[in-house]
Design an enzyme around this catalytic site. Sequence first.
Site, PDB file in Angstrom:
ATOM      1  N   THR A   1      13.349  -4.871  -0.890  1.00 59.78           N
ATOM      2  CA  THR A   1      14.473  -4.293  -1.532  1.00 59.78           C
ATOM      3  C   THR A   1      15.862  -4.773  -0.861  1.00 59.78           C
ATOM      4  O   THR A   1      15.874  -5.627   0.081  1.00 59.78           O
ATOM      5  CB  THR A   1      14.354  -2.776  -1.044  1.00 59.78           C
ATOM      6  OG1 THR A   1      14.617  -2.702   0.505  1.00 59.78           O
ATOM      7  CG2 THR A   1      13.274  -2.114  -1.364  1.00 59.78           C
ATOM      8  N   SER A   2      17.084  -4.395  -1.599  1.00 54.76           N
ATOM      9  CA  SER A   2      18.269  -4.976  -0.879  1.00 54.76           C
ATOM     10  C   SER A   2      18.505  -4.642   0.558  1.00 54.76           C
ATOM     11  O   SER A   2      18.938  -5.377   1.216  1.00 54.76           O
ATOM     12  CB  SER A   2      19.502  -4.277  -1.856  1.00 54.76           C
ATOM     13  OG  SER A   2      19.248  -4.804  -2.978  1.00 54.76           O
TER      14      SER A   2
ATOM     15  N   GLU B   1       0.953  -1.166   0.068  1.00 55.95           N
ATOM     16  CA  GLU B   1       0.150  -0.029  -0.053  1.00 55.95           C
ATOM     17  C   GLU B   1       0.912   1.310  -0.227  1.00 55.95           C
ATOM     18  O   GLU B   1       1.988   1.128   0.222  1.00 55.95           O
ATOM     19  CB  GLU B   1      -0.936   0.033   1.259  1.00 55.95           C
ATOM     20  CG  GLU B   1      -1.786  -1.079   1.228  1.00 55.95           C
ATOM     21  CD  GLU B   1      -2.479  -0.998   2.668  1.00 55.95           C
ATOM     22  OE1 GLU B   1      -2.192  -0.360   3.633  1.00 55.95           O
ATOM     23  OE2 GLU B   1      -3.440  -2.442   2.876  1.00 55.95           O
TER      24      GLU B   1
ATOM     25  N   GLY C   1      28.304   3.843 -26.910  1.00 60.36           N
ATOM     26  CA  GLY C   1      26.934   4.850 -27.298  1.00 60.36           C
ATOM     27  C   GLY C   1      25.980   3.953 -27.581  1.00 60.36           C
ATOM     28  O   GLY C   1      24.786   4.030 -27.439  1.00 60.36           O
TER      29      GLY C   1
ATOM     30  N   GLU D   1       9.689  -7.418  -4.005  1.00 63.08           N
ATOM     31  CA  GLU D   1       9.726  -8.625  -3.038  1.00 63.08           C
ATOM     32  C   GLU D   1      10.871  -8.460  -2.124  1.00 63.08           C
ATOM     33  O   GLU D   1      11.628  -9.304  -1.655  1.00 63.08           O
ATOM     34  CB  GLU D   1      10.152  -9.951  -3.732  1.00 63.08           C
ATOM     35  CG  GLU D   1       8.788 -10.165  -4.732  1.00 63.08           C
ATOM     36  CD  GLU D   1       8.479 -11.696  -5.314  1.00 63.08           C
ATOM     37  OE1 GLU D   1       9.023 -12.476  -4.373  1.00 63.08           O
ATOM     38  OE2 GLU D   1       7.715 -11.966  -6.090  1.00 63.08           O
TER      39      GLU D   1
ATOM     40  N   GLY E   1       5.006  -0.428   2.499  1.00 63.04           N
ATOM     41  CA  GLY E   1       5.956  -1.102   1.338  1.00 63.04           C
ATOM     42  C   GLY E   1       6.966  -2.127   2.185  1.00 63.04           C
ATOM     43  O   GLY E   1       6.561  -3.247   2.203  1.00 63.04           O
ATOM     44  N   SER E   2       8.019  -1.628   2.647  1.00 62.95           N
ATOM     45  CA  SER E   2       9.129  -2.278   3.092  1.00 62.95           C
ATOM     46  C   SER E   2       8.631  -2.764   4.403  1.00 62.95           C
ATOM     47  O   SER E   2       8.954  -3.649   5.046  1.00 62.95           O
ATOM     48  CB  SER E   2      10.215  -1.437   3.471  1.00 62.95           C
ATOM     49  OG  SER E   2      10.952  -1.194   1.908  1.00 62.95           O
TER      50      SER E   2
ATOM     51  N   THR F   1       1.396  -6.712  -9.355  1.00 64.56           N
ATOM     52  CA  THR F   1       1.572  -7.461 -10.525  1.00 64.56           C
ATOM     53  C   THR F   1       0.469  -8.117 -10.910  1.00 64.56           C
ATOM     54  O   THR F   1      -0.177  -9.061 -10.317  1.00 64.56           O
ATOM     55  CB  THR F   1       2.696  -8.372 -10.159  1.00 64.56           C
ATOM     56  OG1 THR F   1       3.942  -7.452  -9.991  1.00 64.56           O
ATOM     57  CG2 THR F   1       3.183  -9.132 -11.602  1.00 64.56           C
TER      58      THR F   1
HETATM   59  C1  LIG Z   1       6.784  -3.383 -10.822  1.00 61.17           C
HETATM   60  C2  LIG Z   1       6.516  -3.877  -9.430  1.00 61.17           C
HETATM   61  C3  LIG Z   1       5.813  -4.780  -8.947  1.00 61.17           C
HETATM   62  C4  LIG Z   1       5.421  -5.087  -7.715  1.00 61.17           C
HETATM   63  N1  LIG Z   1       4.456  -6.196  -7.590  1.00 61.17           N
HETATM   64  C5  LIG Z   1       4.062  -6.358  -6.247  1.00 61.17           C
HETATM   65  C6  LIG Z   1       3.090  -7.497  -6.180  1.00 61.17           C
HETATM   66  O1  LIG Z   1       2.755  -8.073  -7.203  1.00 61.17           O
HETATM   67  N2  LIG Z   1       2.425  -7.307  -4.846  1.00 61.17           N
HETATM   68  C7  LIG Z   1       2.620  -6.423  -4.166  1.00 61.17           C
HETATM   69  O2  LIG Z   1       2.105  -6.651  -2.566  1.00 61.17           O
HETATM   70  N3  LIG Z   1       3.796  -5.572  -4.035  1.00 61.17           N
HETATM   71  C8  LIG Z   1       4.319  -5.394  -5.270  1.00 61.17           C
HETATM   72  N4  LIG Z   1       5.259  -4.623  -5.415  1.00 61.17           N
HETATM   73  C9  LIG Z   1       5.544  -3.613  -4.241  1.00 61.17           C
HETATM   74  C10 LIG Z   1       7.225  -3.898  -3.899  1.00 61.17           C
HETATM   75  O3  LIG Z   1       7.242  -4.964  -3.077  1.00 61.17           O
HETATM   76  C11 LIG Z   1       7.394  -2.615  -3.105  1.00 61.17           C
HETATM   77  O4  LIG Z   1       7.737  -1.566  -3.968  1.00 61.17           O
HETATM   78  C12 LIG Z   1       8.718  -2.921  -2.403  1.00 61.17           C
HETATM   79  O5  LIG Z   1       8.518  -3.804  -1.296  1.00 61.17           O
HETATM   80  C13 LIG Z   1       9.220  -1.598  -1.644  1.00 61.17           C
HETATM   81  O6  LIG Z   1       8.141  -0.810  -1.149  1.00 61.17           O
HETATM   82  P1  LIG Z   1       8.179   0.537  -1.452  1.00 61.17           P
HETATM   83  O7  LIG Z   1       7.925   0.820  -2.837  1.00 61.17           O
HETATM   84  O8  LIG Z   1       7.063   1.286  -0.439  1.00 61.17           O
HETATM   85  O9  LIG Z   1       9.338   1.375  -0.776  1.00 61.17           O
HETATM   86  P2  LIG Z   1       9.759   2.098   0.980  1.00 61.17           P
HETATM   87  O10 LIG Z   1       9.357   0.972   1.659  1.00 61.17           O
HETATM   88  O11 LIG Z   1       9.186   3.446   0.942  1.00 61.17           O
HETATM   89  O12 LIG Z   1      11.380   2.074   0.565  1.00 61.17           O
HETATM   90  C14 LIG Z   1      12.192   3.263   0.057  1.00 61.17           C
HETATM   91  C15 LIG Z   1      13.363   3.127   0.374  1.00 61.17           C
HETATM   92  O13 LIG Z   1      13.674   2.968   1.900  1.00 61.17           O
HETATM   93  C16 LIG Z   1      14.278   1.653   2.063  1.00 61.17           C
HETATM   94  N5  LIG Z   1      14.018   1.350   3.758  1.00 61.17           N
HETATM   95  C17 LIG Z   1      12.561   1.245   3.863  1.00 61.17           C
HETATM   96  N6  LIG Z   1      12.648   0.669   5.251  1.00 61.17           N
HETATM   97  C18 LIG Z   1      14.087   0.377   5.419  1.00 61.17           C
HETATM   98  C19 LIG Z   1      14.467   0.216   6.750  1.00 61.17           C
HETATM   99  N7  LIG Z   1      13.858  -0.481   7.672  1.00 61.17           N
HETATM  100  N8  LIG Z   1      16.046   0.168   6.750  1.00 61.17           N
HETATM  101  C20 LIG Z   1      16.493   0.500   5.854  1.00 61.17           C
HETATM  102  N9  LIG Z   1      15.951   0.961   4.425  1.00 61.17           N
HETATM  103  C21 LIG Z   1      14.632   1.111   4.604  1.00 61.17           C
HETATM  104  C22 LIG Z   1      14.092   0.791   0.913  1.00 61.17           C
HETATM  105  O14 LIG Z   1      15.104  -0.058   0.884  1.00 61.17           O
HETATM  106  C23 LIG Z   1      14.213   1.811  -0.321  1.00 61.17           C
HETATM  107  O15 LIG Z   1      15.507   2.059  -0.349  1.00 61.17           O
HETATM  108  C24 LIG Z   1       5.842  -4.137  -6.694  1.00 61.17           C
HETATM  109  C25 LIG Z   1       6.519  -2.974  -6.882  1.00 61.17           C
HETATM  110  C26 LIG Z   1       7.010  -2.943  -8.197  1.00 61.17           C
HETATM  111  C27 LIG Z   1       7.776  -1.445  -8.497  1.00 61.17           C
END
Ligand SMILES: Cc1cc2nc3c(=O)[nH]c(=O)nc-3n(C[C@H](O)[C@H](O)[C@H](O)COP(=O)(O)OP(=O)(O)OC[C@H]3O[C@@H](n4cnc5c(N)ncnc54)[C@H](O)[C@@H]3O)c2cc1C
Length: 385
Positions: free
Chosen positions: A371-372, A124, A346, A369, A128-129, A164
């Site tokens: 982030t790093s 949502e 290029g 799934e 996210g994370s 997705t």
């Molecule tokens: C093309 C695509 C397909 C997707 N498909 C699905 C799907 O099918 N179903 C679904 O549910 N989701 C899906 N997602 C969502 C995806 O899993 C999330 O985008 C991802 O988990 C990151 O969440 P966020 O985008 O809210 O980033 P954020 O959580 O806002 O993160 C932003 C930055 O902060 C960092 N960060 C956040 N928390 C911490 C922490 N505690 N410590 C250190 N760093 C941190 C992150 O690493 C990142 O660099 C999809 C996303 C994309 C782009």
Amino acid sequence: MDDADLDDVISTIRDLVRTRVIPFEAEIDATDEMPAGLREEAARMGLFGFAIPEEYGGLGLSMAQEVRLVMELGYTTPALRSMFGTNNGIAGHVLLEGGTREQKKLYLPKLASGQWTASFALTEEQAGSDPAGLATSVADVSDEADRRASGDGYVINGLKRFITNAPLADVFMVFARHSGGEAKGKISALLVEAGTPGVTVGPRDEKMGQHGAWTSEVRFEDVRVPPDALIGTPGEGYVTAMRCLAHGRLHIAAMCVGLAQRALDETIAYARDRHQGGHAIAEYQLIQGLIADSQTDVMAGRALVLSAAADFDSGADRRLGPSCAKYFASEMVCRVADRAVQVHGGVGYMRGVSVERIYRDARLFRIYEGTSQIQQLVIARELLR
Ligand SMILES: Cc1cc2nc3c(=O)[nH]c(=O)nc-3n(C[C@H](O)[C@H](O)[C@H](O)COP(=O)(O)OP(=O)(O)OC[C@H]3O[C@@H](n4cnc5c(N)ncnc54)[C@H](O)[C@@H]3O)c2cc1C
């Protein structure tokens, strides 16, 4: 499936990738559409259910077998794998991990055959994370005044994003927090069919890469579902989601190895072909250094994924290995793609050239799934607890 049969499946997939997808990659990237008939072909090959047990009509691959197959799929645009990735992966696994026998019997054969597409709806805007912070609510209809009008079951309200396959989905695995009752505050997973009143799928997101693989937001507005829409027992949804993601992380890591191999093959072919200063650039040792670094990266990624998959199957480790593999392989494919662009000069920066597309496609693997940074946290927590 025994390994001889798996070898046959892999060889058929290799053929599909090279004849039915690679020649159309630039078109898929430009149009955001998959070639006509490919979905049906993939369904006939059993690709919608390779990770679903045979008793439900799938191929029933082990994790070690699955990663080998996915490395082949990864050799082309990730949009190919995405067509059936959610059925086998995060969405199908919600049912496998948490579903009742009846739910599995009712839905898994539809997913395995490709008759239905499933989506995993966790993310949502504010979750996210940290998906544990999700705000989508599920209320017991019996808590509400209008129970007599609508009967037993649940009411779901919320907005999910980046989902997705949402534009194609027949069913969503929705994660929502109980607003009352015994499971108040806890998260459950619920099955919501796409045609249910109150479910709205937004327009396709415009993404940097992985064109042909669609995502969009999904709104749930007073969506009423029957009691048997609840997957497993109330309040167990979060644990189910985390288990699905561990499986999904190994799957994504295998994709990264496949795509990195492709980027490396493109690099070698171009380095042999391109001449500067009277020599093929492959003869220059600085170019050879880039190629050697990429080969080492790909071999390390493949070995890590295979080893983590074996431990996953034996039950020895289902947390540390998947996160290490996803973390290393997703960072690795971006390094390999970056070197591939560099070796192309290029040309590598121009639309329509494979490595330019691979560079954009690979970038997502470090984000979804987990982030790093989230993988780093999972790895360190596992070691320090
Ligand atoms: C093309 C695509 C397909 C997707 N498909 C699905 C799907 O099918 N179903 C679904 O549910 N989701 C899906 N997602 C969502 C995806 O899993 C999330 O985008 C991802 O988990 C990151 O969440 P966020 O985008 O809210 O980033 P954020 O959580 O806002 O993160 C932003 C930055 O902060 C960092 N960060 C956040 N928390 C911490 C922490 N505690 N410590 C250190 N760093 C941190 C992150 O690493 C990142 O660099 C999809 C996303 C994309 C782009």
